[in-house]
Design a protein around this motif. Structure first.
Motif, PDB file in Angstrom:
ATOM      1  N   ALA A 117     -40.119  56.001 -12.699  1.00 32.15           N
ATOM      2  CA  ALA A 117     -41.217  54.938 -12.657  1.00 32.15           C
ATOM      3  C   ALA A 117     -41.422  54.595 -14.246  1.00 32.15           C
ATOM      4  CB  ALA A 117     -42.520  55.701 -12.136  1.00 32.15           C
ATOM      5  N   THR A 118     -41.499  55.503 -15.037  1.00 32.18           N
ATOM      6  CA  THR A 118     -41.686  55.103 -16.441  1.00 32.18           C
ATOM      7  C   THR A 118     -40.615  54.168 -16.993  1.00 32.18           C
ATOM      8  OG1 THR A 118     -40.693  57.189 -17.292  1.00 32.18           O
ATOM      9  CG2 THR A 118     -43.100  57.149 -16.922  1.00 32.18           C
ATOM     10  N   LYS A 119     -39.416  54.780 -16.650  1.00 33.35           N
ATOM     11  CA  LYS A 119     -38.286  53.682 -17.107  1.00 33.35           C
ATOM     12  C   LYS A 119     -38.355  52.251 -16.229  1.00 33.35           C
ATOM     13  CE  LYS A 119     -34.702  57.257 -17.583  1.00 33.35           C
ATOM     14  NZ  LYS A 119     -33.278  57.888 -17.202  1.00 33.35           N
ATOM     15  N   LYS A 120     -38.854  52.182 -15.259  1.00 35.38           N
ATOM     16  CA  LYS A 120     -39.078  50.776 -14.525  1.00 35.38           C
ATOM     17  C   LYS A 120     -40.234  49.977 -15.350  1.00 35.38           C
ATOM     18  CE  LYS A 120     -37.646  51.886  -9.643  1.00 35.38           C
ATOM     19  NZ  LYS A 120     -37.935  52.071  -8.128  1.00 35.38           N
ATOM     20  N   LYS A 121     -41.387  50.928 -15.694  1.00 32.96           N
ATOM     21  CA  LYS A 121     -42.355  50.230 -16.241  1.00 32.96           C
ATOM     22  C   LYS A 121     -41.773  49.786 -17.750  1.00 32.96           C
ATOM     23  CE  LYS A 121     -46.073  52.650 -14.294  1.00 32.96           C
ATOM     24  NZ  LYS A 121     -47.253  53.693 -14.508  1.00 32.96           N
ATOM     25  N   ALA A 122     -40.962  50.407 -18.530  1.00 32.23           N
ATOM     26  CA  ALA A 122     -40.584  49.975 -19.741  1.00 32.23           C
ATOM     27  C   ALA A 122     -39.762  48.938 -19.567  1.00 32.23           C
ATOM     28  CB  ALA A 122     -39.924  51.296 -20.359  1.00 32.23           C
ATOM     29  N   ALA A 123     -38.803  48.816 -18.610  1.00 31.31           N
ATOM     30  CA  ALA A 123     -38.028  47.632 -18.313  1.00 31.31           C
ATOM     31  C   ALA A 123     -38.677  46.363 -17.817  1.00 31.31           C
ATOM     32  CB  ALA A 123     -37.040  48.050 -17.270  1.00 31.31           C
ATOM     33  N   LYS A 124     -39.719  46.475 -17.522  1.00 30.27           N
ATOM     34  CA  LYS A 124     -40.562  45.273 -17.016  1.00 30.27           C
ATOM     35  C   LYS A 124     -41.371  44.872 -18.268  1.00 30.27           C
ATOM     36  CE  LYS A 124     -41.749  46.168 -12.098  1.00 30.27           C
ATOM     37  NZ  LYS A 124     -42.987  46.616 -11.237  1.00 30.27           N
ATOM     38  N   LYS A 125     -41.554  45.724 -19.138  1.00 32.67           N
ATOM     39  CA  LYS A 125     -42.332  45.279 -20.134  1.00 32.67           C
ATOM     40  C   LYS A 125     -41.582  44.386 -21.145  1.00 32.67           C
ATOM     41  CE  LYS A 125     -46.189  48.751 -20.878  1.00 32.67           C
ATOM     42  NZ  LYS A 125     -46.545  49.793 -21.498  1.00 32.67           N
ATOM     43  N   LYS A 126     -40.308  45.153 -21.295  1.00 33.44           N
ATOM     44  CA  LYS A 126     -39.376  44.281 -22.160  1.00 33.44           C
ATOM     45  C   LYS A 126     -38.911  42.840 -21.498  1.00 33.44           C
ATOM     46  CE  LYS A 126     -36.995  48.221 -23.845  1.00 33.44           C
ATOM     47  NZ  LYS A 126     -35.426  49.203 -23.882  1.00 33.44           N
ATOM     48  N   ALA A 127     -38.776  42.869 -20.405  1.00 33.60           N
ATOM     49  CA  ALA A 127     -38.485  41.568 -19.577  1.00 33.60           C
ATOM     50  C   ALA A 127     -39.557  40.436 -19.886  1.00 33.60           C
ATOM     51  CB  ALA A 127     -38.241  41.731 -18.136  1.00 33.60           C
ATOM     52  N   THR A 128     -41.058  41.027 -19.841  1.00 32.24           N
ATOM     53  CA  THR A 128     -42.046  40.041 -20.126  1.00 32.24           C
ATOM     54  C   THR A 128     -42.232  39.608 -21.332  1.00 32.24           C
ATOM     55  OG1 THR A 128     -43.457  42.053 -20.394  1.00 32.24           O
ATOM     56  CG2 THR A 128     -43.422  40.976 -18.258  1.00 32.24           C
ATOM     57  N   LYS A 129     -41.736  40.505 -22.501  1.00 31.70           N
ATOM     58  CA  LYS A 129     -41.707  40.138 -24.064  1.00 31.70           C
ATOM     59  C   LYS A 129     -40.485  39.191 -24.252  1.00 31.70           C
ATOM     60  CE  LYS A 129     -43.497  44.481 -25.897  1.00 31.70           C
ATOM     61  NZ  LYS A 129     -43.078  45.724 -26.501  1.00 31.70           N
ATOM     62  N   LYS A 130     -39.320  39.376 -23.548  1.00 33.89           N
ATOM     63  CA  LYS A 130     -38.259  38.395 -23.484  1.00 33.89           C
ATOM     64  C   LYS A 130     -38.630  37.116 -22.972  1.00 33.89           C
ATOM     65  CE  LYS A 130     -34.544  41.440 -23.740  1.00 33.89           C
ATOM     66  NZ  LYS A 130     -33.140  41.951 -22.911  1.00 33.89           N
ATOM     67  N   LYS A 131     -39.244  36.959 -21.878  1.00 34.03           N
ATOM     68  CA  LYS A 131     -39.752  35.626 -21.335  1.00 34.03           C
ATOM     69  C   LYS A 131     -40.680  34.932 -22.390  1.00 34.03           C
ATOM     70  CE  LYS A 131     -39.052  36.796 -16.508  1.00 34.03           C
ATOM     71  NZ  LYS A 131     -39.735  37.043 -15.277  1.00 34.03           N
ATOM     72  N   ALA A 132     -41.490  35.581 -22.789  1.00 33.19           N
ATOM     73  CA  ALA A 132     -42.716  34.989 -23.547  1.00 33.19           C
ATOM     74  C   ALA A 132     -42.048  34.664 -24.958  1.00 33.19           C
ATOM     75  CB  ALA A 132     -43.655  36.236 -24.145  1.00 33.19           C
ATOM     76  N   ALA A 133     -40.993  35.320 -25.549  1.00 34.10           N
ATOM     77  CA  ALA A 133     -40.635  34.882 -26.795  1.00 34.10           C
ATOM     78  C   ALA A 133     -39.662  33.509 -26.294  1.00 34.10           C
ATOM     79  CB  ALA A 133     -39.347  35.886 -26.985  1.00 34.10           C
ATOM     80  N   LYS A 134     -39.089  33.144 -25.306  1.00 29.54           N
ATOM     81  CA  LYS A 134     -38.333  32.344 -24.832  1.00 29.54           C
ATOM     82  C   LYS A 134     -39.239  31.080 -24.636  1.00 29.54           C
ATOM     83  CE  LYS A 134     -34.131  34.398 -22.418  1.00 29.54           C
ATOM     84  NZ  LYS A 134     -33.714  34.467 -21.272  1.00 29.54           N
ATOM     85  N   ARG A 135     -40.182  31.082 -24.061  1.00 27.42           N
ATOM     86  CA  ARG A 135     -41.194  30.280 -23.726  1.00 27.42           C
ATOM     87  C   ARG A 135     -41.659  29.542 -25.514  1.00 27.42           C
ATOM     88  NH1 ARG A 135     -45.028  32.674 -19.157  1.00 27.42           N
ATOM     89  NH2 ARG A 135     -43.427  32.547 -17.444  1.00 27.42           N
ATOM     90  N   LYS A 136     -41.800  30.492 -26.147  1.00 33.69           N
ATOM     91  CA  LYS A 136     -42.282  29.997 -27.725  1.00 33.69           C
ATOM     92  C   LYS A 136     -41.194  29.313 -28.402  1.00 33.69           C
ATOM     93  CE  LYS A 136     -45.555  33.788 -28.669  1.00 33.69           C
ATOM     94  NZ  LYS A 136     -45.677  34.968 -29.434  1.00 33.69           N
TER      95      LYS A 136
END
Length: 136
Positions: A117-136
């Motif tokens: 569960a902690t690995k999945k949460k960490a992966a989701k956080k990374k994915a959201t950070k990448k998406k935010a970076a692409k949008r900028k």
């Protein structure tokens, strides 16, 4: 059974314990009663007998020192009963050990699911950070 070692003729008082000490003399100490602790030993008579191994030395009714041979061992039947009891205790401990192992397995499964569960949460956080970076 008991033989007299030395004639002393001590008169015993109530509430005191009379015994033959290490030096072979007669000593007495106040007995412990209820919450009160016993007293320190006092020498009553100096006799100086030499004790032999395997004999019990005591003050008899007449106030003299007597000794009797110590009885060691016992009946064989008593030993067999003790052996049977030991085997029953061993079975009980095996069951407890099996229960402990089962609880340990459950605990390790819970830990593994928490790690996933902690690995999945960490992966989701990374994915959201990448998406935010692409949008900028």
């Amino acid at each position: 059974m008991a033989k007299k070692v030395a004639k002393v003729g001590i008169k015993k008082q109530k509430g005191y314990l009379y015994f033959v000490d290490k030096a072979g003399d007669i000593s007495c100490a106040q007995m412990a009663r209820g919450n009160k602790k016993g007293g320190k030993p006092k020498k009553v008579a100096k006799v100086g007998i030499k004790k032999e191994a395997g004999f019990l030395y005591f003050i008899d009714k007449n106030g003299d020192i007597s000794c009797a041979k110590m009885v060691r061992g016992g009946k064989r039947k008593a030993k067999k009963k003790a052996a049977k009891k030991k085997t029953t205790k061993k079975k009980a401990t095996k069951k407890k050990a099996a229960k402990k192992k089962a609880t340990k397995k459950k605990a390790t499964k819970k830990k593994a699911t928490k790690k996933k569960a902690t690995k999945k949460k960490a992966a989701k956080k990374k994915a959201t950070k990448k998406k935010a970076a692409k949008r900028k």
